[in-house]
Design a protein around this motif. Sequence first.
Motif, PDB file in Angstrom:
ATOM      1  N   PRO A 107       0.740  -1.287   0.029  1.00 38.54           N
ATOM      2  CA  PRO A 107       0.079  -0.106   0.113  1.00 38.54           C
ATOM      3  C   PRO A 107       0.832   1.115   0.130  1.00 38.54           C
ATOM      4  O   PRO A 107       1.957   1.343   0.538  1.00 38.54           O
ATOM      5  N   ALA A 108       0.472   2.201  -0.599  1.00 38.00           N
ATOM      6  CA  ALA A 108       1.158   3.600  -0.829  1.00 38.00           C
ATOM      7  C   ALA A 108       0.049   4.585  -0.958  1.00 38.00           C
ATOM      8  O   ALA A 108      -0.908   4.536  -1.613  1.00 38.00           O
ATOM      9  N   TRP A 109       0.404   5.549  -0.167  1.00 34.00           N
ATOM     10  CA  TRP A 109      -0.489   6.833  -0.157  1.00 34.00           C
ATOM     11  C   TRP A 109      -0.270   8.009  -1.237  1.00 34.00           C
ATOM     12  O   TRP A 109       0.813   8.480  -0.944  1.00 34.00           O
ATOM     13  N   ASN A 110      -1.246   8.551  -1.740  1.00 35.68           N
ATOM     14  CA  ASN A 110      -0.945   9.548  -2.937  1.00 35.68           C
ATOM     15  C   ASN A 110      -1.515  10.772  -2.195  1.00 35.68           C
ATOM     16  O   ASN A 110      -2.695  11.010  -2.131  1.00 35.68           O
ATOM     17  N   GLY A 111      -0.683  11.908  -1.771  1.00 39.52           N
ATOM     18  CA  GLY A 111      -1.003  12.920  -0.812  1.00 39.52           C
ATOM     19  C   GLY A 111      -2.048  13.829  -1.665  1.00 39.52           C
ATOM     20  O   GLY A 111      -3.068  14.501  -1.468  1.00 39.52           O
ATOM     21  N   VAL A 112      -1.709  13.901  -3.187  1.00 39.63           N
ATOM     22  CA  VAL A 112      -2.097  14.884  -4.024  1.00 39.63           C
ATOM     23  C   VAL A 112      -3.713  14.644  -4.444  1.00 39.63           C
ATOM     24  O   VAL A 112      -4.443  15.364  -4.306  1.00 39.63           O
ATOM     25  N   GLY A 113      -3.668  13.004  -4.930  1.00 35.85           N
ATOM     26  CA  GLY A 113      -4.982  12.568  -5.460  1.00 35.85           C
ATOM     27  C   GLY A 113      -5.710  12.107  -4.235  1.00 35.85           C
ATOM     28  O   GLY A 113      -7.028  11.964  -4.394  1.00 35.85           O
ATOM     29  N   LYS A 114      -5.334  12.023  -2.997  1.00 38.27           N
ATOM     30  CA  LYS A 114      -5.884  11.532  -1.972  1.00 38.27           C
ATOM     31  C   LYS A 114      -6.587  10.093  -2.124  1.00 38.27           C
ATOM     32  O   LYS A 114      -7.671   9.813  -2.056  1.00 38.27           O
ATOM     33  N   PHE A 115      -5.651   9.288  -2.432  1.00 38.35           N
ATOM     34  CA  PHE A 115      -6.112   7.862  -2.834  1.00 38.35           C
ATOM     35  C   PHE A 115      -5.009   7.113  -2.301  1.00 38.35           C
ATOM     36  O   PHE A 115      -3.662   7.047  -2.293  1.00 38.35           O
ATOM     37  N   ASN A 149       4.899  -0.710  -3.392  1.00 37.72           N
ATOM     38  CA  ASN A 149       4.706   0.712  -4.003  1.00 37.72           C
ATOM     39  C   ASN A 149       5.128   1.655  -3.171  1.00 37.72           C
ATOM     40  O   ASN A 149       4.860   1.582  -1.796  1.00 37.72           O
ATOM     41  N   SER A 150       5.716   2.877  -3.384  1.00 39.74           N
ATOM     42  CA  SER A 150       5.675   4.149  -2.898  1.00 39.74           C
ATOM     43  C   SER A 150       5.700   5.109  -3.503  1.00 39.74           C
ATOM     44  O   SER A 150       5.783   5.070  -4.941  1.00 39.74           O
ATOM     45  N   PHE A 151       5.392   6.287  -3.153  1.00 42.60           N
ATOM     46  CA  PHE A 151       5.594   7.843  -3.885  1.00 42.60           C
ATOM     47  C   PHE A 151       6.848   8.546  -3.388  1.00 42.60           C
ATOM     48  O   PHE A 151       6.828   8.811  -2.195  1.00 42.60           O
ATOM     49  N   ASP A 152       7.522   8.961  -4.471  1.00 43.17           N
ATOM     50  CA  ASP A 152       8.641   9.657  -4.069  1.00 43.17           C
ATOM     51  C   ASP A 152       8.382  11.223  -3.911  1.00 43.17           C
ATOM     52  O   ASP A 152       6.901  11.585  -3.695  1.00 43.17           O
ATOM     53  N   ARG A 153       9.249  11.984  -3.311  1.00 39.77           N
ATOM     54  CA  ARG A 153       8.921  13.402  -2.928  1.00 39.77           C
ATOM     55  C   ARG A 153       8.595  14.296  -4.290  1.00 39.77           C
ATOM     56  O   ARG A 153       8.049  15.608  -3.886  1.00 39.77           O
ATOM     57  N   GLN A 154       8.419  13.849  -5.372  1.00 37.50           N
ATOM     58  CA  GLN A 154       7.797  14.471  -6.455  1.00 37.50           C
ATOM     59  C   GLN A 154       6.461  14.105  -6.917  1.00 37.50           C
ATOM     60  O   GLN A 154       5.729  14.390  -7.670  1.00 37.50           O
ATOM     61  N   GLY A 155       6.141  13.049  -6.269  1.00 39.01           N
ATOM     62  CA  GLY A 155       4.785  12.587  -6.407  1.00 39.01           C
ATOM     63  C   GLY A 155       4.553  11.324  -7.225  1.00 39.01           C
ATOM     64  O   GLY A 155       3.475  10.832  -7.810  1.00 39.01           O
ATOM     65  N   ARG A 156       5.759  10.796  -7.741  1.00 38.77           N
ATOM     66  CA  ARG A 156       5.815   9.774  -8.662  1.00 38.77           C
ATOM     67  C   ARG A 156       5.779   8.527  -8.015  1.00 38.77           C
ATOM     68  O   ARG A 156       6.367   8.294  -6.987  1.00 38.77           O
ATOM     69  N   GLN A 157       4.864   7.577  -8.801  1.00 39.13           N
ATOM     70  CA  GLN A 157       4.811   6.144  -8.032  1.00 39.13           C
ATOM     71  C   GLN A 157       6.015   5.314  -8.309  1.00 39.13           C
ATOM     72  O   GLN A 157       6.420   5.498  -9.344  1.00 39.13           O
ATOM     73  N   LEU A 158       6.675   4.762  -7.512  1.00 34.90           N
ATOM     74  CA  LEU A 158       7.812   3.514  -7.571  1.00 34.90           C
ATOM     75  C   LEU A 158       6.843   2.292  -7.204  1.00 34.90           C
ATOM     76  O   LEU A 158       6.281   2.272  -6.420  1.00 34.90           O
ATOM     77  N   SER A 159       7.551   1.344  -8.273  1.00 36.49           N
ATOM     78  CA  SER A 159       6.873   0.005  -7.995  1.00 36.49           C
ATOM     79  C   SER A 159       8.010  -1.037  -8.232  1.00 36.49           C
ATOM     80  O   SER A 159       8.689  -0.779  -9.093  1.00 36.49           O
ATOM     81  N   CYS A 160       8.033  -2.047  -7.561  1.00 32.60           N
ATOM     82  CA  CYS A 160       8.641  -3.284  -7.642  1.00 32.60           C
ATOM     83  C   CYS A 160       8.017  -4.461  -8.307  1.00 32.60           C
ATOM     84  O   CYS A 160       6.953  -4.754  -8.014  1.00 32.60           O
ATOM     85  N   SER A 190      13.554 -10.666  -8.075  1.00 36.60           N
ATOM     86  CA  SER A 190      12.202 -10.078  -7.953  1.00 36.60           C
ATOM     87  C   SER A 190      12.283  -8.991  -6.875  1.00 36.60           C
ATOM     88  O   SER A 190      11.799  -9.203  -5.845  1.00 36.60           O
ATOM     89  N   PRO A 191      12.481  -7.716  -7.337  1.00 34.56           N
ATOM     90  CA  PRO A 191      12.331  -6.554  -6.421  1.00 34.56           C
ATOM     91  C   PRO A 191      11.156  -6.553  -5.773  1.00 34.56           C
ATOM     92  O   PRO A 191      10.107  -6.628  -6.211  1.00 34.56           O
ATOM     93  N   ASN A 192      11.387  -6.301  -4.194  1.00 40.98           N
ATOM     94  CA  ASN A 192      10.076  -6.601  -3.352  1.00 40.98           C
ATOM     95  C   ASN A 192       9.557  -5.238  -2.820  1.00 40.98           C
ATOM     96  O   ASN A 192       8.170  -5.000  -2.879  1.00 40.98           O
ATOM     97  N   ASP A 193      10.428  -4.434  -2.310  1.00 40.52           N
ATOM     98  CA  ASP A 193       9.813  -3.185  -1.445  1.00 40.52           C
ATOM     99  C   ASP A 193      10.763  -1.997  -1.864  1.00 40.52           C
ATOM    100  O   ASP A 193      12.216  -2.189  -1.986  1.00 40.52           O
ATOM    101  N   VAL A 194      10.309  -0.788  -1.937  1.00 42.94           N
ATOM    102  CA  VAL A 194      11.147   0.491  -2.431  1.00 42.94           C
ATOM    103  C   VAL A 194      10.638   1.534  -1.743  1.00 42.94           C
ATOM    104  O   VAL A 194       9.657   1.979  -1.343  1.00 42.94           O
ATOM    105  N   VAL A 195      11.735   2.461  -1.159  1.00 42.37           N
ATOM    106  CA  VAL A 195      11.726   3.649  -0.721  1.00 42.37           C
ATOM    107  C   VAL A 195      12.599   4.685  -1.070  1.00 42.37           C
ATOM    108  O   VAL A 195      13.540   4.375  -1.517  1.00 42.37           O
ATOM    109  N   GLU A 196      12.198   5.869  -1.065  1.00 47.29           N
ATOM    110  CA  GLU A 196      13.223   7.108  -1.415  1.00 47.29           C
ATOM    111  C   GLU A 196      13.840   7.577  -0.124  1.00 47.29           C
ATOM    112  O   GLU A 196      12.993   7.831   0.869  1.00 47.29           O
TER     113      GLU A 196
END
Length: 412
Positions: A107-115, A149-160, A190-196
């Motif tokens: 799970p990953a939260w998108n602060g701009v889209g509120k989803f 999944n996660s979102f970076d500081r520019q709001g772009r989604q990162l996915s493994c 098989s990349p599993n989890d990702v953070v910035e």
Amino acid sequence: MLIHEDPALPHAAPPQGMSRRQSLRSIGLGAAAAMVAPQVVLAQAATTPEPPSTVTTPPRSFAPDAPPNVYFWDPDVIAVDPSFNGLAQPNAPIRRLWTGALWAEGPAWNGVGKFLVWSDIPNNRQMRWLEDDGHVSVFRAPSNNSNGNSFDRQGRQLSCEHLTRRVVRYELDGSITILADRFEGKRFNSPNDVVEHQDGSVWFTDPPYGGQLYEGAPDAPGGRSNPEGRLNNRLGQPPEIGEAVREMDHGIYRMAPDGAITRVGTQDQVANPNGLCFSPDHARLYVASTGAGPGDNGQGGTGEIFVYDVAGGALSNPRVFSDCMVDGVKCAPDGLRCDVNGNLWASSNAGRAVGYNGVTVWSPEGNLLGRIRLPEVCGNICFGGPKRNVLFMAASQSLYAVHTATQGAGPS
């Protein structure tokens, strides 16, 4: 579902000489004795009883239209240490927001889209939950069996991506950038989890869990997860997947802002690295070590959380942060997130010890502060919501959420 083990409450402590787990079992056996004939009870006593189907007594419903069940503390949010009362929200219930996945993760939260976006790995899709009305829909399919999944500081989604053995970034214009698919010329497992990191670098783990039919694709014949070649790894897959085989051991990796990739953690330090997160000051990296995966030799990780010191883009001093044993039960970790106070929140997979599945919460010193019990194994978590005070929990087939009295550290 915050259960507060207050010694003043009659349910807070098991009888003297009994562990909490033993007392729960005795309650279950007592209930069985009241409902079945004596000879059946004797037969059950000779074997290991089946775990209860619910974690609360009486059973509760987690459905959106469930009757009220919380008048102050949710009965499944448990304060092990009094300080947890300052992290949990007393009048907030655990809610099941949606169910229908095969294995929910990332799970990953998108602060701009509120989803909220999360992965349903076996169904090869990403799902989205909208904060305004709770609507759930397919967000991306196919997802290449994405996991973390996660979102970076520019709001772009990162996915493994398990299937393609790579880490990708979804750009703001809708295009896709492959961030990492090889290290020193070899494919990732098989990349599993990702953070910035706050310096703009991207960190990810690379265990072998995608090398199987259910969550990706096994190796081509002769590979470590398909040594006899009995599995046809091409069935249902794009042709370019067919030749992939496992080429490396497990690892933890850092991709610098200029694209350079380094291995910062090894299999000898942390076997089967899974979820990861930074402390609020980015001086620590927490990594979950989980069990053996496809093609592994030996037992693999043993369900512990490790911590490294972080400095100058490198890791040092790897050590066990917690063995994740609670009341004699292994609450194996997977997804990890820190709150703004530096406490570590970890998903818990206790298997058939149903009352220990959910989330464990640890102080920066590694002391257990509290637990959140769920009726399903929890795979991964994140903080989100407009105030970043909602803990979202991707648990087996379902998505759960509970408001807290703290906030997650940094972007999700």
